[in-house]
Write a protein that holds these residues in place. Sequence first.
Motif, PDB file in Angstrom:
ATOM      1  N   LEU A   1      -7.211 -25.445 -11.001  1.00  0.00           N
ATOM      2  CA  LEU A   1      -7.815 -26.549 -10.249  1.00  0.00           C
ATOM      3  C   LEU A   1      -8.134 -27.724 -11.168  1.00  0.00           C
ATOM      4  O   LEU A   1      -7.964 -28.890 -10.778  1.00  0.00           O
ATOM      5  CB  LEU A   1      -9.084 -26.074  -9.537  1.00  0.00           C
ATOM      6  N   ASP A   2      -8.575 -27.433 -12.387  1.00  0.00           N
ATOM      7  CA  ASP A   2      -8.860 -28.503 -13.352  1.00  0.00           C
ATOM      8  C   ASP A   2      -7.607 -29.293 -13.698  1.00  0.00           C
ATOM      9  O   ASP A   2      -7.684 -30.459 -14.095  1.00  0.00           O
ATOM     10  CB  ASP A   2      -9.473 -27.925 -14.633  1.00  0.00           C
ATOM     11  N   ARG A   3      -6.444 -28.671 -13.541  1.00  0.00           N
ATOM     12  CA  ARG A   3      -5.162 -29.339 -13.791  1.00  0.00           C
ATOM     13  C   ARG A   3      -4.690 -30.125 -12.566  1.00  0.00           C
ATOM     14  O   ARG A   3      -3.642 -30.769 -12.611  1.00  0.00           O
ATOM     15  CB  ARG A   3      -4.093 -28.311 -14.174  1.00  0.00           C
ATOM     16  N   GLY A   4      -5.427 -30.024 -11.478  1.00  0.00           N
ATOM     17  CA  GLY A   4      -5.044 -30.730 -10.259  1.00  0.00           C
ATOM     18  C   GLY A   4      -4.059 -29.981  -9.385  1.00  0.00           C
ATOM     19  O   GLY A   4      -3.487 -30.563  -8.454  1.00  0.00           O
TER      20      GLY A   4
ATOM     21  N   LEU B   1     -15.798 -23.854  -4.368  1.00  0.00           N
ATOM     22  CA  LEU B   1     -15.455 -23.968  -2.953  1.00  0.00           C
ATOM     23  C   LEU B   1     -15.359 -25.403  -2.457  1.00  0.00           C
ATOM     24  O   LEU B   1     -14.702 -25.665  -1.445  1.00  0.00           O
ATOM     25  CB  LEU B   1     -16.475 -23.191  -2.107  1.00  0.00           C
ATOM     26  N   ASN B   2     -15.992 -26.323  -3.139  1.00  0.00           N
ATOM     27  CA  ASN B   2     -15.937 -27.719  -2.709  1.00  0.00           C
ATOM     28  C   ASN B   2     -14.697 -28.456  -3.201  1.00  0.00           C
ATOM     29  O   ASN B   2     -14.492 -29.629  -2.864  1.00  0.00           O
ATOM     30  CB  ASN B   2     -17.193 -28.471  -3.180  1.00  0.00           C
ATOM     31  N   ASN B   3     -13.876 -27.792  -3.988  1.00  0.00           N
ATOM     32  CA  ASN B   3     -12.667 -28.437  -4.495  1.00  0.00           C
ATOM     33  C   ASN B   3     -11.642 -28.572  -3.366  1.00  0.00           C
ATOM     34  O   ASN B   3     -11.274 -27.574  -2.737  1.00  0.00           O
ATOM     35  CB  ASN B   3     -12.090 -27.623  -5.659  1.00  0.00           C
ATOM     36  N   LYS B   4     -11.191 -29.786  -3.131  1.00  0.00           N
ATOM     37  CA  LYS B   4     -10.277 -30.041  -2.005  1.00  0.00           C
ATOM     38  C   LYS B   4      -8.917 -29.374  -2.180  1.00  0.00           C
ATOM     39  O   LYS B   4      -8.168 -29.209  -1.206  1.00  0.00           O
ATOM     40  CB  LYS B   4     -10.080 -31.547  -1.827  1.00  0.00           C
ATOM     41  N   ASN B   5      -8.585 -28.974  -3.406  1.00  0.00           N
ATOM     42  CA  ASN B   5      -7.289 -28.340  -3.652  1.00  0.00           C
ATOM     43  C   ASN B   5      -7.331 -26.818  -3.528  1.00  0.00           C
ATOM     44  O   ASN B   5      -6.327 -26.147  -3.763  1.00  0.00           O
ATOM     45  CB  ASN B   5      -6.775 -28.700  -5.047  1.00  0.00           C
TER      46      ASN B   5
END
Length: 245
Positions: A21-24, A41-45
Amino acid sequence: MKILVVGATGATGRLLVKDLLDRGEKVTVVVRSTEKLSELLNNKNLTVVQAALLDLSDKQMAELVQGCDAVASCLGHNMTFKGMFGKPRRLVADAARRLCTAIETNQPKKPVKYVLMNTSGMRNRDLNERIAPGEKIVVALLSVLLPPYTDNIAAAEFLRTKIGQNNPLIEWTAVRPDSLINEDSVSPYEIHPSPIRSALFNPGKVSRINVARFMAELICDNSTWKQWKGKMPVLYSSEPRADSH
């Protein structure tokens, strides 16, 4: 990229999901509970599927891997009596078999990467890795007494013998970390085609966050993937070198 991670609530799986996720990257996870992933959980990806993986139907499994560029398995057994001797006894191997079958059902236009987290106690028979006689005895006992060990072997052997080196739809690697430890940040680590020390009698150490980083590199970096696809790399955290005088 779209990546499916199973075993995402485990100690290494959570770190892998965060790294991706940190890599997008776009990450889908299959979990029984989201509690251990609360900070992500709040990460849109991030897409969360709440289910027991092996309870999914074949159709649901095919839908799960549809469009995925990679599948990463950090599945393992809880080190409790029920976790080691209860069902499902072949969690890792059955997951590998069913996920790969689902990938093949979808007939993707380009090969999907399957990255399996395994163990340095697993021998790569493609390389005829040898172990000492005493170690053979212990391995034979572990195979009888510890179902999780047998499960890990079966998963890697499925990839090696059933998927093989020339499957047009699936490419794979089985990552073999030595004794796992917890660290807060990534540190230098070594990658070897085969163990350079006994996994039973003289094990090295590698941090879970280093394993997660290497698995993420396999998924996201094509040169790393080309170097290790179809292989079973062994990971050790680099030992600090004494200053020379």
